[in-house]
Design an enzyme around this catalytic site. Structure first.
Site, short mmCIF file in Angstrom:
data_model
loop_
_atom_site.label_atom_id
_atom_site.label_comp_id
_atom_site.label_asym_id
_atom_site.label_seq_id
_atom_site.Cartn_x
_atom_site.Cartn_y
_atom_site.Cartn_z
N GLY A 9 48.33 22.92 83.09
CA GLY A 9 47.13 22.09 83.16
C GLY A 9 46.57 21.79 81.78
O GLY A 9 45.36 21.83 81.56
N GLY A 13 40.48 19.11 79.96
CA GLY A 13 39.60 20.23 80.27
C GLY A 13 39.88 21.49 79.49
O GLY A 13 40.18 21.46 78.29
N SER A 138 38.28 32.90 88.67
CA SER A 138 36.89 32.43 88.68
C SER A 138 36.04 33.46 89.39
O SER A 138 36.50 34.15 90.30
CB SER A 138 36.79 31.09 89.41
OG SER A 138 35.42 30.76 89.64
N TYR A 178 39.37 27.31 97.91
CA TYR A 178 39.40 27.46 96.46
C TYR A 178 39.04 28.89 96.04
O TYR A 178 39.76 29.51 95.25
CB TYR A 178 38.43 26.48 95.81
CG TYR A 178 38.36 26.58 94.30
CD1 TYR A 178 39.39 26.10 93.51
CD2 TYR A 178 37.27 27.18 93.68
CE1 TYR A 178 39.35 26.20 92.13
CE2 TYR A 178 37.21 27.29 92.30
CZ TYR A 178 38.26 26.80 91.53
OH TYR A 178 38.21 26.91 90.15
#
Length: 310
Positions: A9, A13, A138, A178
């Site tokens: 990724g 970002g 996260s 998520y």
């Protein structure tokens, strides 16, 4: 001489900002991206900050286990194939409907966990003592108390997590998927640390905090996306869990390369601080089961024709 750091990724970002930090510190980079134009733009952006940066592009689509396998084969064919670190940063959040990967697995689980599992385990022989793996998780895996109201994960048999059903029609269900995938990231990190510890490879999980500047909200309706972007500076100032992407990138780069963290493994970090992860994340039976089922899902995908995307 620094060995390359592979970042998934990496075209935008947190991944891109982390690549910029590492390039400025003279670490060779391998950028795992699935959009060729965005990948080339990322290279140009990095070289604006570090003109002499050594950068390779890796075609990597985490939603396809065939594509992950091809990427692993590409890494093995490099003239000097050893890796210094793998930063598993890529992730997505879906809030509109159930979607499936090219292998027919629920897309959030497939990209955020299963694709990274296949990538890292497929590169096992490219990582030697001193190498590192960093899983970007996260604090949403800790539930609303730690995530400002984000829905808590709902863990169940990993085969069920991988199997699309009628859930996901509502945004809350997509957010639960998520947060559950972020719990899977922690389980994988801890189990990997246990299995590879004797080889001298360290593994950590990382919470970058809420980063309003990044594109993780791209699946939300347009008004929500616009509001999130416009309010980003305010959110960063007033919300305890909010951080700039620049700050989080510096912390992530440190976990991947800093000498003082060379022996730190099986730990969870929020920013630069080592902190406890959720109590349920220390369930070793769940972590071991996730590992076994992930291997089975990958083996099954190799025997089943890919599901067409709609």
């Amino acid at each position: 001489m620094n060995l390359p750091v592979l970042i998934t990724g990496a075209s935008s970002g947190l991944g891109l900002e982390t690549a910029k930090v590492l390039a400025a510190e003279n670490f060779p980079l391998i950028l795992g991206c699935h959009d060729d134009e965005k990948a080339k733009a990322a290279v140009r952006c990095i070289r604006e900050h570090a003109p002499g940066a050594e950068i390779e592009l890796l075609d990597l689509e985490l939603a396809s286990l065939d594509a992950v396998r091809a990427a692993v084969e590409t890494l093995h064919r490099r003239e000097q194939p050893r890796l210094g670190a793998i930063v598993c940063n890529a992730g997505l959040q879906i809030v509109d409907r159930v979607r499936t990967s090219q292998d027919g697995y629920e897309l959030t689980f497939a990209v955020n966990h299963l694709g990274h599992f296949a990538l890292v385990t497929g590169c096992a022989d490219l990582l030697e003592a001193g190498a590192r793996v960093v899983m970007v998780s996260s604090d949403v895996h800790q539930g609303p108390r730690k995530s400002m109201g984000f829905p808590a994960p709902q863990w169940r048999d990993p085969r069920e997590l991988a199997s699309p059903d009628d859930r996901g029609a509502a945004g809350r269900d997509g957010r639960i998927a998520y947060s559950t995938s972020k719990l899977a990231n922690v389980y994988f990190a801890y189990e990997l640390a246990r299995r590879w510890g004797e080889r001298g490879i360290t593994v950590t999980a990382f919470d970058p905090g809420l980063m309003p500047e990044t594109g993780l909200s791209r699946g939300y309706p347009a008004p929500a996306r616009i509001g999130f972007r416009l309010l980003a500076p305010l959110l960063i100032r007033v919300m305890p869990i909010a951080r700039t992407v620049t700050r989080s990138a510096a912390d992530l780069a440190r976990l991947a390369t800093a000498p003082e963290l060379a022996d730190v493994t099986g730990k969870y970090f929020t920013g630069a601080a080592e902190v406890p992860s959720a109590p349920e994340s220390y369930d070793q039976d769940r972590a071991a089961e996730l590992w076994r089922v992930s291997e089975d899902l990958i083996a099954t995908a190799r025997r089943v024709p890919p599901v067409e995307r709609r």
